[in-house]
Design an enzyme around this catalytic site. Structure first.
Site, short mmCIF file in Angstrom:
data_model
loop_
_atom_site.label_atom_id
_atom_site.label_comp_id
_atom_site.label_asym_id
_atom_site.label_seq_id
_atom_site.Cartn_x
_atom_site.Cartn_y
_atom_site.Cartn_z
N SER A 125 45.90 34.08 40.48
CA SER A 125 44.44 34.10 40.59
C SER A 125 43.82 35.30 39.89
O SER A 125 42.61 35.33 39.67
CB SER A 125 44.01 34.07 42.05
N GLY A 164 43.85 29.40 42.28
CA GLY A 164 43.94 29.62 40.85
C GLY A 164 42.81 30.50 40.37
O GLY A 164 41.92 30.87 41.13
N GLY A 204 39.55 31.84 37.78
CA GLY A 204 38.41 31.37 37.00
C GLY A 204 37.44 30.49 37.76
O GLY A 204 37.43 30.42 38.99
N CYS A 218 41.56 28.16 48.52
CA CYS A 218 40.85 29.04 47.59
C CYS A 218 40.18 28.23 46.48
O CYS A 218 39.24 27.49 46.77
CB CYS A 218 41.82 30.09 47.03
N LEU A 219 40.62 28.32 45.23
CA LEU A 219 40.05 27.49 44.17
C LEU A 219 40.10 26.02 44.56
O LEU A 219 39.19 25.24 44.25
CB LEU A 219 40.80 27.70 42.86
N GLN A 269 37.10 24.96 46.42
CA GLN A 269 35.94 24.86 45.53
C GLN A 269 36.00 23.58 44.69
O GLN A 269 34.98 22.89 44.51
CB GLN A 269 35.89 26.09 44.64
N ASN A 315 41.27 36.31 47.82
CA ASN A 315 41.23 36.72 46.42
C ASN A 315 40.44 35.68 45.65
O ASN A 315 40.99 34.72 45.14
CB ASN A 315 42.65 36.86 45.85
N HIS A 338 43.57 32.67 52.08
CA HIS A 338 44.98 32.31 51.85
C HIS A 338 45.73 32.30 53.18
O HIS A 338 46.17 33.36 53.66
CB HIS A 338 45.63 33.29 50.88
N GLU A 386 48.67 31.45 53.80
CA GLU A 386 50.05 31.89 53.63
C GLU A 386 50.18 33.41 53.59
O GLU A 386 51.29 33.95 53.62
CB GLU A 386 50.65 31.28 52.36
#
Length: 357
Positions: free
Chosen positions: A45, A216, A218, A243-244, A247, A285, A324, A326
């Site tokens: 990421s 991931g 961006g 996370c990504l 989104q 993150n 996250h 994990e």
């Protein structure tokens, strides 16, 4: 001895000490984590970013490959108040510029006040302020890295735990951390990792019980293939995302995402579950967030700024998390997320064929 320069988008050029030589550029971001530097530096990421550690000493317990989240360092450069020799040598072996002996408190404060900013770095005997400025001028905004997934994803499918008795999870690899795979395998899932640009035919070939979109780097709007898979399978297969992945799933189902000023990066982000009222500490993150959830319900929020941390839909069998679960590094308060993913499949496994089937 000054051997390095960091040119910032706000016009400043900061002097530093070179620990790993080279020239680089990227979006300057910071993490508040005080442990887990190996995991952070190998987190996909951070692709196309320059990672600043707010904790002053990085490397005080060495470098061990078994703690890596991927097979390489992903930030374009690394910045700290002080790097130990172990970390400096590791970054140099990876060809990643590293600088220290600068005021990281000032950098972090600047990012918090002005937002994540582009930077250029020149480190080594031939470094000059002009070289750092040249790198800065070559920076590309994060949202313009339209195919960043190709830099972090597997090129072809991989199978983990093929003999597992649990559900088959198709993990769309947009830059997945290794510990996500590990967390699923620990629950006896068969994990079929597919590329970030996988097609419906690729998913059909692995015949999954769950479609899982990974973390991931961006802008999530640039992961159009992953969003197309979500659109195809929503309501047909249970869906999960981290996370990504959260989104991408939100965008695919009528939601909207936006870039944050400086994001959430660290291991002490408080998250409240809106149903139970419980608050847990999380590892995060990300520089983008869900602005509108679309067809999904917001079930968890960040205590600091109310941004969505969990989205769900009972009707569509969808569960996502912005943080996250994990960890690695970080608290293990939310590892049960993976139990919830497995539980979306009735019985936690494919039904056993009866005699005569």
């Amino acid at each position: 001895m000054t051997e390095a320069y960091v040119a910032l988008e706000d016009g400043r050029v900061v002097e530093a000490r070179a620990r790993a030589p080279g020239r680089s550029r990227g979006e300057l971001v910071f993490t508040t984590a005080y442990t887990g530097y190996e995991e952070s530096l190998t987190d996909p990421s951070y692709e196309e970013q320059v990672l600043t550690f707010s904790y002053p000493l990085i490397g005080n317990y060495g470098v061990r490959a078994e703690r890596f989240e991927s097979d390489r360092v992903h930030p374009r450069a690394a910045v700290a108040r002080e790097f130990t020799e172990d970390v400096a040598e590791w970054l140099e072996s990876e060809g990643v510029p590293a600088v220290d002996h600068l005021d990281t408190r000032d950098l972090v404060t600047g990012i918090r006040e002005q937002g994540a900013m582009e930077c250029g770095i020149a480190a080594g005997p031939d470094a000059t302020p002009e070289a750092a400025r040249e790198e800065l001028e070559r920076c590309v905004p994060m949202s313009d890295h339209t195919d960043i997934g190709a830099q972090v994803s597997v090129a072809e499918g991989l199978t983990h735990n093929p003999e597992g008795d649990g559900p088959t999870v198709a993990l769309v690899d947009c830059g997945a951390k290794g510990s996500i795979v590990d967390s699923l395998v620990e629950r006896d899932a068969v994990v079929e990792v597919v590329p970030y640009d996988a097609t419906v035919a690729d998913i059909e070939a692995v015949d999954p019980d769950v479609l899982f979109v990974s973390n991931g780097p961006g802008d999530p709007e640039n992961f159009e293939r992953a969003a197309a898979l979500v659109d195809e399978y929503a309501g047909e297969l249970p869906l999960a995302g981290i996370c990504l992945g959260q989104q991408v799933i939100a965008n695919a189902l009528g939601g909207e995402t936006e870039k944050m000023e400086f994001g959430h990066r660290g291991v002490n982000q408080p998250v409240q579950d809106l149903r139970s009222g419980k608050v847990v500490m999380t590892t995060q993150n990300h520089g983008y967030t869900v602005a509108e959830p679309g067809e999904l319900e917001v079930t968890q929020i960040n205590v600091n700024d109310d941004t969505p941390e969990g989205l769900e839909s009972d009707e569509l069998e969808i569960i996502t998390r912005q943080y996250h679960p994990e960890a690695n590094p970080g608290p293990h308060d939310t590892l049960s997320f993976f139990d919830d993913v497995v539980a979306m499949v009735e019985g936690g496994a494919k039904p056993t064929p009866s005699a005569g089937d």
